[in-house]
Design an enzyme around this catalytic site. Sequence first.
Site, PDB file in Angstrom:
ATOM      1  N   LEU A  60      67.586 -39.765  41.626  1.00  0.00           N
ATOM      2  CA  LEU A  60      66.158 -39.925  41.368  1.00  0.00           C
ATOM      3  C   LEU A  60      66.012 -40.708  40.078  1.00  0.00           C
ATOM      4  CD1 LEU A  60      63.204 -39.277  42.049  1.00  0.00           C
ATOM      5  CD2 LEU A  60      63.476 -37.166  40.728  1.00  0.00           C
ATOM      6  N   GLU A  61      65.390 -41.855  40.186  1.00  0.00           N
ATOM      7  CA  GLU A  61      65.179 -42.685  39.008  1.00  0.00           C
ATOM      8  C   GLU A  61      63.771 -42.484  38.477  1.00  0.00           C
ATOM      9  OE1 GLU A  61      66.102 -46.705  40.060  1.00  0.00           O
ATOM     10  OE2 GLU A  61      68.248 -46.299  40.126  1.00  0.00           O
ATOM     11  N   ALA A  62      63.656 -42.525  37.174  1.00  0.00           N
ATOM     12  CA  ALA A  62      62.352 -42.352  36.530  1.00  0.00           C
ATOM     13  C   ALA A  62      62.086 -43.547  35.619  1.00  0.00           C
ATOM     14  CB  ALA A  62      62.323 -41.064  35.722  1.00  0.00           C
TER      15      ALA A  62
END
Length: 109
Positions: A60-62
């Site tokens: 999961l990239e933020a």
Amino acid sequence: MYGCNIKSNPEETRIFPYILDKICPFFYFSYSRFGVQKSKESTARVVLFKNLKIPNIFTLEASFCGNEHGPHKNKHFTRENLQQVGVDLCRSILIYSGLKVPEGLDLPF
């Protein structure tokens, strides 16, 4: 979100991001990608998926920059926005595992 793919049962690797999409205003399932690129074969996500057969393992990239679409388009994420993503991620785990479905959450399945 990046996940792996089970060709015989692709839904198995997609249901968790789908749940997150339904409860988190900052996450969009349609921008998730499922599969393994040659350059990612040595990452923990892919190694655990292949060796331990874990279908729900994701990257999961933020971003602090915000979304490129939707109601939050062109707005920087705040600390509170990112904290809400964390809360919604935990809620998604509870829903997926069947432990708890929060009141007032309408899921289409």
